[in-house]
Design a protein around this motif. Sequence first.
Motif, PDB file in Angstrom:
ATOM      1  N   ARG A   1      -6.026   7.786  -0.427  1.00  0.00           N
ATOM      2  CA  ARG A   1      -4.686   8.003  -0.983  1.00  0.00           C
ATOM      3  C   ARG A   1      -4.572   9.373  -1.665  1.00  0.00           C
ATOM      4  O   ARG A   1      -3.723   9.572  -2.534  1.00  0.00           O
ATOM      5  CB  ARG A   1      -4.353   6.884  -1.967  1.00  0.00           C
TER       6      ARG A   1
ATOM      7  N   ASP B   1       2.262  -0.006  -1.141  1.00  0.00           N
ATOM      8  CA  ASP B   1       0.977  -0.219  -1.794  1.00  0.00           C
ATOM      9  C   ASP B   1       1.167  -1.129  -3.006  1.00  0.00           C
ATOM     10  O   ASP B   1       2.126  -0.968  -3.771  1.00  0.00           O
ATOM     11  CB  ASP B   1       0.377   1.106  -2.263  1.00  0.00           C
TER      12      ASP B   1
ATOM     13  N   THR C   1      -1.492  -4.064   0.194  1.00  0.00           N
ATOM     14  CA  THR C   1      -0.050  -3.877   0.172  1.00  0.00           C
ATOM     15  C   THR C   1       0.661  -5.117  -0.372  1.00  0.00           C
ATOM     16  O   THR C   1       0.074  -6.196  -0.484  1.00  0.00           O
ATOM     17  CB  THR C   1       0.494  -3.573   1.581  1.00  0.00           C
TER      18      THR C   1
ATOM     19  N   ALA D   1      -3.680  -0.551  -5.544  1.00  0.00           N
ATOM     20  CA  ALA D   1      -3.718  -0.933  -4.132  1.00  0.00           C
ATOM     21  C   ALA D   1      -4.253  -2.355  -3.978  1.00  0.00           C
ATOM     22  O   ALA D   1      -5.061  -2.647  -3.092  1.00  0.00           O
ATOM     23  CB  ALA D   1      -4.540   0.056  -3.313  1.00  0.00           C
TER      24      ALA D   1
END
Length: 430
Positions: free
Chosen positions: A189, A376, A35, A422
């Motif tokens: 995801r 993300d 993140t 990511a």
Amino acid sequence: MYTLHTGHVVTPLTGVDDLLDLPGGGVVVDRSDGTVEAVGKASDLRKAYPDATVADHGDRLIVPGFVDCHVHYPQLGMIASPGEELLDWLDRYTFPAEARFADEAWAQTRARLFTDQLIAHGVTTACVFSTVHKGSADALFRAAHDRNLRIITGKTCMDRNAPDELLDTPDSAVADSLDLLERWHGVGRLEYAVSPRFAPTSSDAQLRALGELAAAHPDVVIQTHLAENLGECRWVAELFPDAADYTDVYDAAGLVRRRAVFGHAVHLSDRETGRLAEAHASLAHCPTSNSFLGSGLFPLHDTAFAGGDDLRIGLGSDVGAGTSLSPLTTAGEAYKVSRLLGSPLSVAELLRLSTLGGAEALGVADSVGSLEVGKDADLVVLDPASSPVLEQRAEQCTTTAELLFALMILGDDRAVSAVAVAGDTVDRAA
């Protein structure tokens, strides 16, 4: 634990119309969870995170990972198939290409190629059509999971008006979709999309069955096509004589709701726009395919004005009728369409449509679409010196907006010099 990407940071922000524009900026990525940890001036971030690994991108632009709201992965191999309008183009090129995906080995190979090409073009989130074959969606989920992309896909559903080898039934469409949904939705995801191709290839019974499936799983996406071509609209009126209009066909089946993403929507009535807004549905503007197939010019400004804040609009490449996977190309073509219609889009609007606007349309803006703390860490580094003509133009740009505009008009995948998915930097030349 941390990576600091330094460069010229440009991003839309949630709830703000203007862009954050930070020459000499930086984005700190927390590699433990992928993140965004911090965004700010590079000099300040170097002091605050002295142990961070630094990825110095010089004066190159750092923007959010791009979002493609409407694309067909089985059609990548038939891109640039010439000379037909939508319905003939489907018969002549699309259906034969999609029939090959009955071969699961073929689907796996093509899914890997497609996901690698998404990364190469800077796309980190996409809503994707597979084929009628369950294995085609399964292959794409696997390839996307391996690359940690945010992919929303599902088995395409068609029980009429297509070649026999591409037809399912209402029961098999639901059974296969449910199996894929239960195995893949929410894994990493990944998300599932209930995916009737478009109204002419689904019976009333199939549309209703898919509406019931979607109602039982309100968190999944719905994706289909709507009012792309005038001939298609006339055909829908013949096939569904009791419907008020094209949108009403889907509405009667329970397929018009939040996170329902309708591709094209070129030829909507005022009633349809109002109903889509009332339902908080979304539209995918696909300018390169609309032009390539001669479908028409999507009136984005008028549609957005009529729909207000309740109607979300993003951009879609719509490959293979679309002519490029590059979001830069798609944005450039969206600008040209808006210019032809007399309401030219600004650079800020174009970047937002390509990133945060697309994420809002797909219902994933809490996680992606902008470089903001906690989201993300999907980011793309754009190089204005990636081709001689673009480099020459970039040298004469005096504002960030001018530079971004040059990238959208002249840039392509060569302008993508780095991609982080990511938080993990990926070889974009894969």
